[in-house]
Design a protein around this motif. Structure first.
Motif, PDB file in Angstrom:
ATOM      1  N   HIS A 221       0.849  -1.182   0.000  1.00 41.37           N
ATOM      2  CA  HIS A 221       0.000   0.000   0.000  1.00 41.37           C
ATOM      3  C   HIS A 221       0.889   1.237   0.000  1.00 41.37           C
ATOM      4  CE1 HIS A 221      -3.902  -2.012   0.764  1.00 41.37           C
ATOM      5  NE2 HIS A 221      -3.137  -2.901   1.364  1.00 41.37           N
ATOM      6  N   ALA A 222       0.444   2.313  -0.627  1.00 42.54           N
ATOM      7  CA  ALA A 222       1.244   3.526  -0.738  1.00 42.54           C
ATOM      8  C   ALA A 222       1.475   4.164   0.627  1.00 42.54           C
ATOM      9  CB  ALA A 222       0.548   4.523  -1.662  1.00 42.54           C
ATOM     10  N   LEU A 223       2.621   4.833   0.768  1.00 38.20           N
ATOM     11  CA  LEU A 223       2.963   5.577   1.987  1.00 38.20           C
ATOM     12  C   LEU A 223       2.905   4.706   3.233  1.00 38.20           C
ATOM     13  CD1 LEU A 223       1.246   9.010   1.353  1.00 38.20           C
ATOM     14  CD2 LEU A 223       3.510   8.244   0.705  1.00 38.20           C
ATOM     15  N   MET A 224       3.250   3.427   3.087  1.00 35.94           N
ATOM     16  CA  MET A 224       3.376   2.511   4.216  1.00 35.94           C
ATOM     17  C   MET A 224       2.066   2.298   4.950  1.00 35.94           C
ATOM     18  SD  MET A 224       7.013   3.674   5.826  1.00 35.94           S
ATOM     19  CE  MET A 224       6.230   5.025   6.665  1.00 35.94           C
ATOM     20  N   GLY A 225       0.927   2.448   4.313  1.00 34.17           N
ATOM     21  CA  GLY A 225      -0.316   2.264   5.040  1.00 34.17           C
ATOM     22  C   GLY A 225      -1.506   2.052   4.131  1.00 34.17           C
ATOM     23  N   ARG A 226      -2.676   1.998   4.732  1.00 30.94           N
ATOM     24  CA  ARG A 226      -3.907   1.771   3.991  1.00 30.94           C
ATOM     25  C   ARG A 226      -5.053   2.333   4.800  1.00 30.94           C
ATOM     26  NH1 ARG A 226      -3.322  -4.632   5.173  1.00 30.94           N
ATOM     27  NH2 ARG A 226      -3.697  -4.545   7.397  1.00 30.94           N
ATOM     28  N   PHE A 227      -6.160   2.594   4.148  1.00 31.46           N
ATOM     29  CA  PHE A 227      -7.320   3.122   4.831  1.00 31.46           C
ATOM     30  C   PHE A 227      -8.013   2.011   5.620  1.00 31.46           C
ATOM     31  CE2 PHE A 227      -6.697   6.384   1.663  1.00 31.46           C
ATOM     32  CZ  PHE A 227      -7.047   7.549   2.343  1.00 31.46           C
ATOM     33  N   GLY A 228      -8.302   2.287   6.881  1.00 30.73           N
ATOM     34  CA  GLY A 228      -9.050   1.347   7.694  1.00 30.73           C
ATOM     35  C   GLY A 228     -10.545   1.587   7.594  1.00 30.73           C
ATOM     36  N   ASP A 229     -11.322   0.648   8.130  1.00 33.43           N
ATOM     37  CA  ASP A 229     -12.777   0.795   8.128  1.00 33.43           C
ATOM     38  C   ASP A 229     -13.346   0.984   9.529  1.00 33.43           C
ATOM     39  OD1 ASP A 229     -12.341  -1.723   9.164  1.00 33.43           O
ATOM     40  OD2 ASP A 229     -13.431  -2.802   7.593  1.00 33.43           O
ATOM     41  N   THR A 230     -12.474   1.006  10.533  1.00 28.03           N
ATOM     42  CA  THR A 230     -12.897   1.199  11.921  1.00 28.03           C
ATOM     43  C   THR A 230     -12.114   2.368  12.502  1.00 28.03           C
ATOM     44  OG1 THR A 230     -13.367  -1.167  12.153  1.00 28.03           O
ATOM     45  CG2 THR A 230     -13.118   0.116  14.189  1.00 28.03           C
ATOM     46  N   MET A 231     -12.818   3.399  12.961  1.00 23.26           N
ATOM     47  CA  MET A 231     -12.173   4.606  13.472  1.00 23.26           C
ATOM     48  C   MET A 231     -11.929   4.478  14.983  1.00 23.26           C
ATOM     49  SD  MET A 231     -12.053   6.176  10.624  1.00 23.26           S
ATOM     50  CE  MET A 231     -12.299   4.715   9.615  1.00 23.26           C
ATOM     51  N   LEU A 232     -10.774   4.964  15.426  1.00 18.00           N
ATOM     52  CA  LEU A 232     -10.397   4.879  16.836  1.00 18.00           C
ATOM     53  C   LEU A 232      -9.989   6.255  17.355  1.00 18.00           C
ATOM     54  CD1 LEU A 232      -8.091   1.705  16.673  1.00 18.00           C
ATOM     55  CD2 LEU A 232     -10.507   1.770  17.359  1.00 18.00           C
ATOM     56  N   ILE A 233     -10.422   6.592  18.562  1.00 17.28           N
ATOM     57  CA  ILE A 233      -9.918   7.747  19.290  1.00 17.28           C
ATOM     58  C   ILE A 233      -9.370   7.224  20.612  1.00 17.28           C
ATOM     59  CG2 ILE A 233     -10.456   9.948  20.392  1.00 17.28           C
ATOM     60  CD1 ILE A 233     -12.665  10.365  18.414  1.00 17.28           C
ATOM     61  N   ASN A 234      -8.106   7.450  20.851  1.00 10.97           N
ATOM     62  CA  ASN A 234      -7.426   6.898  22.033  1.00 10.97           C
ATOM     63  C   ASN A 234      -7.629   5.389  22.142  1.00 10.97           C
ATOM     64  OD1 ASN A 234      -6.724   9.515  22.489  1.00 10.97           O
ATOM     65  ND2 ASN A 234      -7.931   9.800  24.338  1.00 10.97           N
ATOM     66  N   GLY A 235      -7.600   4.728  20.985  1.00 17.13           N
ATOM     67  CA  GLY A 235      -7.713   3.274  20.942  1.00 17.13           C
ATOM     68  C   GLY A 235      -9.116   2.737  21.105  1.00 17.13           C
ATOM     69  N   LYS A 236     -10.127   3.609  21.132  1.00 17.87           N
ATOM     70  CA  LYS A 236     -11.505   3.178  21.372  1.00 17.87           C
ATOM     71  C   LYS A 236     -12.408   3.608  20.227  1.00 17.87           C
ATOM     72  CE  LYS A 236     -10.872   3.804  26.379  1.00 17.87           C
ATOM     73  NZ  LYS A 236     -10.744   2.361  26.661  1.00 17.87           N
ATOM     74  N   THR A 237     -13.443   2.824  19.972  1.00 20.19           N
ATOM     75  CA  THR A 237     -14.436   3.189  18.970  1.00 20.19           C
ATOM     76  C   THR A 237     -15.541   4.040  19.566  1.00 20.19           C
ATOM     77  OG1 THR A 237     -15.657   1.125  19.388  1.00 20.19           O
ATOM     78  CG2 THR A 237     -14.025   1.109  17.604  1.00 20.19           C
ATOM     79  N   ASP A 238     -15.628   4.107  20.888  1.00 23.92           N
ATOM     80  CA  ASP A 238     -16.715   4.828  21.554  1.00 23.92           C
ATOM     81  C   ASP A 238     -16.181   5.846  22.556  1.00 23.92           C
ATOM     82  OD1 ASP A 238     -15.670   3.013  23.337  1.00 23.92           O
ATOM     83  OD2 ASP A 238     -17.605   2.221  24.004  1.00 23.92           O
ATOM     84  N   TYR A 239     -15.079   6.487  22.216  1.00 22.70           N
ATOM     85  CA  TYR A 239     -14.464   7.434  23.154  1.00 22.70           C
ATOM     86  C   TYR A 239     -15.402   8.604  23.449  1.00 22.70           C
ATOM     87  CZ  TYR A 239     -11.405  11.057  25.024  1.00 22.70           C
ATOM     88  OH  TYR A 239     -10.870  12.042  25.807  1.00 22.70           O
ATOM     89  N   GLU A 240     -15.503   8.971  24.728  1.00 23.03           N
ATOM     90  CA  GLU A 240     -16.263  10.131  25.159  1.00 23.03           C
ATOM     91  C   GLU A 240     -15.454  10.897  26.197  1.00 23.03           C
ATOM     92  OE1 GLU A 240     -20.009   8.907  26.682  1.00 23.03           O
ATOM     93  OE2 GLU A 240     -20.882   8.487  24.704  1.00 23.03           O
ATOM     94  N   ALA A 241     -15.613  12.212  26.218  1.00 17.54           N
ATOM     95  CA  ALA A 241     -14.973  13.052  27.227  1.00 17.54           C
ATOM     96  C   ALA A 241     -16.022  13.965  27.838  1.00 17.54           C
ATOM     97  CB  ALA A 241     -13.844  13.875  26.617  1.00 17.54           C
ATOM     98  N   THR A 242     -16.006  14.088  29.151  1.00 14.49           N
ATOM     99  CA  THR A 242     -16.947  14.961  29.853  1.00 14.49           C
ATOM    100  C   THR A 242     -16.268  16.301  30.143  1.00 14.49           C
ATOM    101  OG1 THR A 242     -18.045  13.063  30.894  1.00 14.49           O
ATOM    102  CG2 THR A 242     -18.385  15.234  31.900  1.00 14.49           C
ATOM    103  N   ILE A 243     -16.895  17.354  29.683  1.00 14.91           N
ATOM    104  CA  ILE A 243     -16.360  18.702  29.852  1.00 14.91           C
ATOM    105  C   ILE A 243     -17.380  19.547  30.621  1.00 14.91           C
ATOM    106  CG2 ILE A 243     -15.465  20.752  28.695  1.00 14.91           C
ATOM    107  CD1 ILE A 243     -13.785  18.244  28.233  1.00 14.91           C
ATOM    108  N   VAL A 244     -16.914  20.245  31.626  1.00 18.95           N
ATOM    109  CA  VAL A 244     -17.790  21.124  32.400  1.00 18.95           C
ATOM    110  C   VAL A 244     -18.028  22.416  31.625  1.00 18.95           C
ATOM    111  CG1 VAL A 244     -18.057  22.404  34.567  1.00 18.95           C
ATOM    112  CG2 VAL A 244     -16.960  20.150  34.570  1.00 18.95           C
ATOM    113  N   LYS A 245     -19.288  22.822  31.524  1.00 17.94           N
ATOM    114  CA  LYS A 245     -19.626  24.034  30.790  1.00 17.94           C
ATOM    115  C   LYS A 245     -18.865  25.225  31.375  1.00 17.94           C
ATOM    116  CE  LYS A 245     -23.575  26.796  29.243  1.00 17.94           C
ATOM    117  NZ  LYS A 245     -25.064  26.942  29.265  1.00 17.94           N
TER     118      LYS A 245
END
Length: 268
Positions: A221-245
């Motif tokens: 694959h070009a540029l040492m990689g390929r497109f994935g079909d599963t997205m990750l944020i911090n290694g998780k598919t369901d990442y959530e962050a709680t922020i105080v207004k």
């Protein structure tokens, strides 16, 4: 503050090592191509490398001249209810966050427990060439069981990351990446905030309940990689962050995907 991989010119193609991957592939074959969950009691390789369960993310805050230990090993990682055999630094995906003060120097005792060769590249840092982690250029790749002492200097504040620099198409995709956060010597460089968040964006290709198999002899694959079909944020598919207004939050965002640019947004 955003960082993205741009090291697509440093693959170990010197001395034809890209095509000399029999050891890598035979090991992968013994893992059934690392493509699906094998029974817990089934051994692979010589039986000496048993996968661990993924650990929770941690933060290392070494002081000036302090030594820390990081190892690369095989783990089970759960993605959307399925377990996959992947790679990790200290059993974590992403690897431990290394948080230091600008101007400091630390030592990283790195050990390879993967069963295949690897090295660590400290992306974006200004450091001595011998510590850059480019295989066959600044150091020989580390065989399984070998260690290397990296000396890291942090002359600049900001966000950086570390990752495998040997077969990134496979090793980085399988989890060998982590973040470094360098805080300024004084607080004058950054505005005051209430919180800070590290966001690591990645994707991974999963087909037929298994990780997509990598090429036996070369990078296909070009540029040492390929497109994935599963997205990750911090290694998780369901990442959530709680922020105080009303809080002021600084996000450090890094794209560690091998090929994909992200259209990133924050939703409430």
């Amino acid at each position: 503050i955003i960082s993205q991989d741009s090291c697509f010119g440093c693959m170990p193609d010197i001395k034809n090592h890209i095509c000399d991957m029999d050891e890598y592939v035979s090991y992968s074959d013994s893992l059934k191509n690392i493509s699906y969950r094998i029974p817990d009691d089934e051994k692979y390789g010589d039986g000496s490398l048993q996968p661990a369960i993924e650990s929770q993310s941690s933060v290392y805050e070494p002081k000036h001249n302090e030594k820390i230990a990081i190892n690369a090993s095989i783990i089970w990682k759960n993605i959307n209810g399925m377990d996959y055999m992947m790679y990790a630094y200290n059993n974590e995906i992403p690897g431990p966050l290394i948080k230091v003060r600008q101007g400091s120097t630390i030592l990283v005792n790195f050990t390879n427990n993967l069963g295949v060769e690897t090295s660590v590249h400290w992306h974006g840092l200004r450091l001595a060439n011998k510590n850059d982690g480019a295989p066959y250029v600044t150091q020989n790749p580390l065989k399984s069981g070998e260690s290397y002492l990296y000396e890291l200097k942090f002359p600049d504040e900001g966000v950086y990351w570390y990752h495998s620099h040997f077969r990134e198409d496979a090793q980085q995709e399988k989890g060998l990446y982590g973040m470094m956060l360098v805080m300024p010597k004084t607080g004058d460089n950054f505005s005051e905030i209430d919180k800070e968040k590290i966001l690591v964006l990645d994707d991974i290709l999963i087909k037929n309940n298994g990780l997509e198999i990598f090429s036996r002899k070369n990078i296909n694959h070009a540029l040492m990689g390929r497109f994935g079909d599963t997205m990750l944020i911090n290694g998780k598919t369901d990442y959530e962050a709680t922020i105080v207004k009303g809080d002021v939050v600084r996000f450090y965002i890094t794209n560690t995907a091998n090929a994909r640019p992200f259209n990133f947004s924050i939703e409430k």
